[in-house]
Scaffold this active site. Sequence first.
Site, mmCIF file in Angstrom:
data_model
loop_
_atom_site.group_PDB
_atom_site.id
_atom_site.type_symbol
_atom_site.label_atom_id
_atom_site.label_comp_id
_atom_site.label_asym_id
_atom_site.label_seq_id
_atom_site.Cartn_x
_atom_site.Cartn_y
_atom_site.Cartn_z
ATOM 1 N N GLU A 199 1.019 -1.182 -0.209
ATOM 2 C CA GLU A 199 -0.083 -0.181 -0.137
ATOM 3 C C GLU A 199 1.260 1.129 0.164
ATOM 4 O OE1 GLU A 199 -3.275 1.390 3.099
ATOM 5 O OE2 GLU A 199 -3.085 -0.772 3.077
ATOM 6 N N ARG A 204 4.508 -14.054 9.451
ATOM 7 C CA ARG A 204 5.409 -12.265 9.230
ATOM 8 C C ARG A 204 6.945 -12.850 10.076
ATOM 9 N NH1 ARG A 204 1.818 -8.487 9.453
ATOM 10 N NH2 ARG A 204 3.601 -6.780 8.995
ATOM 11 N N LYS A 256 4.438 1.233 11.304
ATOM 12 C CA LYS A 256 4.411 2.824 10.516
ATOM 13 C C LYS A 256 4.030 3.389 11.834
ATOM 14 C CE LYS A 256 2.996 1.110 6.377
ATOM 15 N NZ LYS A 256 2.192 0.973 5.379
HETATM 16 P P1 ATP Z 1 -0.176 -1.715 7.281
HETATM 17 O O1 ATP Z 1 -0.766 -1.894 8.726
HETATM 18 O O2 ATP Z 1 -0.598 -0.144 6.757
HETATM 19 O O3 ATP Z 1 -1.483 -2.691 6.133
HETATM 20 P P2 ATP Z 1 1.145 -3.860 6.394
HETATM 21 O O4 ATP Z 1 2.843 -3.817 6.311
HETATM 22 O O5 ATP Z 1 0.491 -4.173 5.994
HETATM 23 O O6 ATP Z 1 1.033 -1.732 6.392
HETATM 24 P P3 ATP Z 1 2.134 -3.444 3.183
HETATM 25 O O7 ATP Z 1 2.160 -2.570 2.583
HETATM 26 O O8 ATP Z 1 -0.300 -3.445 3.599
HETATM 27 O O9 ATP Z 1 1.619 -2.966 4.753
HETATM 28 O O10 ATP Z 1 2.444 -4.649 3.071
HETATM 29 C C1 ATP Z 1 2.941 -5.283 1.899
HETATM 30 C C2 ATP Z 1 2.977 -6.692 1.542
HETATM 31 O O11 ATP Z 1 4.433 -6.843 2.790
HETATM 32 C C3 ATP Z 1 1.872 -7.391 2.885
HETATM 33 O O12 ATP Z 1 1.173 -8.388 2.147
HETATM 34 C C4 ATP Z 1 2.158 -7.951 4.027
HETATM 35 O O13 ATP Z 1 1.607 -8.764 3.773
HETATM 36 C C5 ATP Z 1 3.364 -7.950 3.660
HETATM 37 N N1 ATP Z 1 4.122 -7.565 4.924
HETATM 38 C C6 ATP Z 1 4.275 -6.735 5.506
HETATM 39 N N2 ATP Z 1 5.364 -6.802 7.051
HETATM 40 C C7 ATP Z 1 5.539 -7.879 6.975
HETATM 41 C C8 ATP Z 1 6.911 -8.841 8.050
HETATM 42 N N3 ATP Z 1 6.955 -8.178 8.683
HETATM 43 N N4 ATP Z 1 6.529 -9.823 7.403
HETATM 44 C C9 ATP Z 1 6.369 -10.270 5.988
HETATM 45 N N5 ATP Z 1 5.537 -10.074 5.783
HETATM 46 C C10 ATP Z 1 5.149 -8.400 5.619
HETATM 47 MG MG MG Z 2 -1.247 -4.561 4.821
#
Ligand code: ATP
Ligand code: MG
Length: 591
Positions: free
Chosen positions: A54, A289, A299
């Site tokens: 995002e 994750r 964030k």
């Molecule tokens: P938000 O809380 O804003 O959704 P987010 O960290 O999920 O934050 P995204 O931009 O939605 O941000 O993440 C993009 C991709 O990265 C998603 O598929 C998410 O599952 C993956 N991702 C985010 N954090 C992790 C992590 N710690 N380990 C593995 N994958 C991650």
């Molecule tokens: Mg997300």
Amino acid sequence: MSTDHTNGHTPPAPASSNFLRGIIETDLTAGAYAERKDSQGQPLPQVVTRFPPEPNGYLHIGHAKSICVNFGLARDYAGRCNLRFDDTNPEKEEQEYVDTIIDSVRWLGFDWKDSTGEHLYFASDYFDQLYSMAEYLITADLAYVDSQSAEQMAANRGNFGEVGKDSPFRNRSAGESLDLFRRMKAGEFKDGEHIVRAKIDMASPNMNLRDPAIYRIRHAHHHRTGDKWCIYPMYDFTHPISDALENISHSICTLEFQDHRPFYDWLLEHLSSAGFLQKPVPHQYEFSRLNVTYVITSKRKLRQLVDEGIVDGWDDPRMPTLVGIRRRGFTPESLQLFCDRTGVTKSDGWIDMSSLEGALREDLDPKAPRASAVLQPLKLIIDNFPEGETVACHAPVYPPAHPEHATALRHFPISNTLWIEQEDFMETPVKGYFRLFPPTADKPGSRVRLRHGYVVECTGFEKDADGKVIAVHCTYFPDSKSGTEGSANYKVKGNIHWISVAHAVEAEVRLYDRLFTDPHPDAGGKDFKAALNPNAKKVITAYLEPGLKDAKAEDRYQFERHGYFVADRIDSQPGKPVFNRTVTLKDSWVK
Ligand code: ATP
Ligand code: MG
């Protein structure tokens, strides 16, 4: 001096097996996705994944994991990985984030280009299609416009263990819902006045199936579609459809989306049966994750560090953002190695920061040129070395274990006044100290080798009025030069680095360390700011060997005995280098 080319693509280490590979291999054997065609009628790769950020913030180490998993699987199974911006939330998204995300994914070593073109997409490109599909769902009595207030809707949703109540608008006719939806689109209503919901089951034990929202009213400007829309599709509606439109085969996400999968499947089943989407539809798979000790990835909390000036911006080398990690000096290869090693599992856990640092040391050891740097300078005066004269010395650029680089040499002169480290002299040596110490009534001063130079014997030292040692004196043995026959006659236990004062390059060096002292800085609602490491950044003036004068931004070196350092990509310039310590040579955090 040569430099490393860490942006080059080294072949990845053989990837270890994991459950996702197992699924993909089973699908390949069965030909599960073998028959699909693209819009031109060309066969599609059997493995198509995507990384769907995002654009509302900077990528961090957790995203690197997701990038490496998705792009890595596509690479290893001759597939494709799309970069897709999930930009359905108009208020929070900005072009700046799109640009930095593109940059970070490229820097990590991945690409969304293949023989059929660039596979860079935006969910907002599908707004027209998403709208048509929502209209279809309404017509097919699979969705309806709900006009309850947000409070009523929340109250009627029920809870875990308590079934929800049907909305009084649930059974309004498809015609009425369609009319309202079109008027929502035309801008006749205020934010929150109506919402479109899928019609599934208000009694489902899975809350995500209790008539989830699919479209809402938001009178807001969108970074790509401008003011064209005042209704926006919800993430849970957009994501599966975007996957299907892009012919994703394996839609990989983190575990918190497990409960969203039934809706993912419900939606794609209905829309593909109605002919909107090609079959077989994508499938979602979840993995745990990545959590790294001493790191926070929220964030909101990272923004707090930036906004409160606790760090020097999003790309501060102490930040876990990819821009920060890059500026700190990590290589993309070390992150790939780390992500590969941490594996893909379904159980949540913590990975120790030392394995990230270990991957970096492992990656840099063979490829980082060596150099000398004195970080805590003390003068060493060689009293019998002729004033004003110099003798040329040299050393290998790479360690002997790497014969492919054996011929590369670095050159630097020795003179009668040198910089050495303060810790390489002790007025009163402790037991087992083999570096410089002065003579006493019954013992001569110590002898050490000045690395790649001569053997010297300590003869005395000077102190200032405060009792601080300000210079050490010694004599040298002209026949002891490294690489000459005479050198073998001198057996010494101490070996120290040095730089000729007249030839040294004075430079700003930033000694970075972990940002937090607590391995779980924000666990259990703790105040993460209480765990800040006050020693995470120290700025010093150091002396570097002459060849480092022209280091280019992002050139990496091993400063012998100190660690790996990188010329700062923003502040360093040839002629005026600025270095960041990426990591020390040894882990000093082991308990
Ligand atoms: P938000 O809380 O804003 O959704 P987010 O960290 O999920 O934050 P995204 O931009 O939605 O941000 O993440 C993009 C991709 O990265 C998603 O598929 C998410 O599952 C993956 N991702 C985010 N954090 C992790 C992590 N710690 N380990 C593995 N994958 C991650
Ligand atoms: Mg997300």
